[in-house]
Write a protein that holds these residues in place. Sequence first.
Motif, short mmCIF file in Angstrom:
data_model
loop_
_atom_site.label_atom_id
_atom_site.label_comp_id
_atom_site.label_asym_id
_atom_site.label_seq_id
_atom_site.Cartn_x
_atom_site.Cartn_y
_atom_site.Cartn_z
N ASP A 84 0.81 -1.22 0.00
CA ASP A 84 0.00 0.00 0.00
C ASP A 84 0.85 1.27 0.00
OD1 ASP A 84 -2.47 -1.20 -0.06
OD2 ASP A 84 -2.92 -0.89 2.06
N ASN A 87 0.95 3.33 -3.00
CA ASN A 87 -0.31 3.91 -3.46
C ASN A 87 -0.73 5.15 -2.67
OD1 ASN A 87 -0.67 1.89 -5.45
ND2 ASN A 87 -1.36 0.49 -3.86
N VAL A 103 -4.06 6.34 1.25
CA VAL A 103 -4.18 5.75 -0.08
C VAL A 103 -5.55 6.05 -0.68
CG1 VAL A 103 -2.48 3.93 0.35
CG2 VAL A 103 -4.91 3.49 0.83
#
Length: 163
Positions: A84, A87, A103
């Motif tokens: 993650d 992102n 994110v």
Amino acid sequence: MNFWFGEYGLCDKSCNDEITIYSDANRTDKLGYFEITTHISLAYLYNNELNHEEDYDYKKEIEEFLNDDSQIIYNYIYPSDDEDLMNQVAHFAPLNRNNHKPVYIDMWTKLSDAFDINEIKKCVKILVKEFFFENVSNVQFLDIPTYDETKNAYDEMIGIFKN
């Protein structure tokens, strides 16, 4: 298309939409991606869909928003693992205790009960000011399907649910 189904009067207007903001009509400069959710949608979610123990914190956040005087708040989803981290949003956003940006950002709003074109534009102006520190006077929709395109998509979707 769900937004356009409501905009063209084929069903109730949308109470939850995802939007992508670009700085140009050619879509070469993507600024960000946001979700916008009305208090009506949050109340429905709270009362009908969040009943599991793992939903407790999220349900509590929704309850607090629904019961306070805030017109807008932002719900942030922060990285949950190393994958993650790649992102995280590229624009300004608050950091969590691990110094990570979110994110995903969801704008919760009490400014309207449902979205039409003007309400979406109002939300975009607020998001651009909040996360890009810009005042914009012109918000333009880049993909506006015709009524016929929207009606055909709606009929197709209804046909799928009937079968």
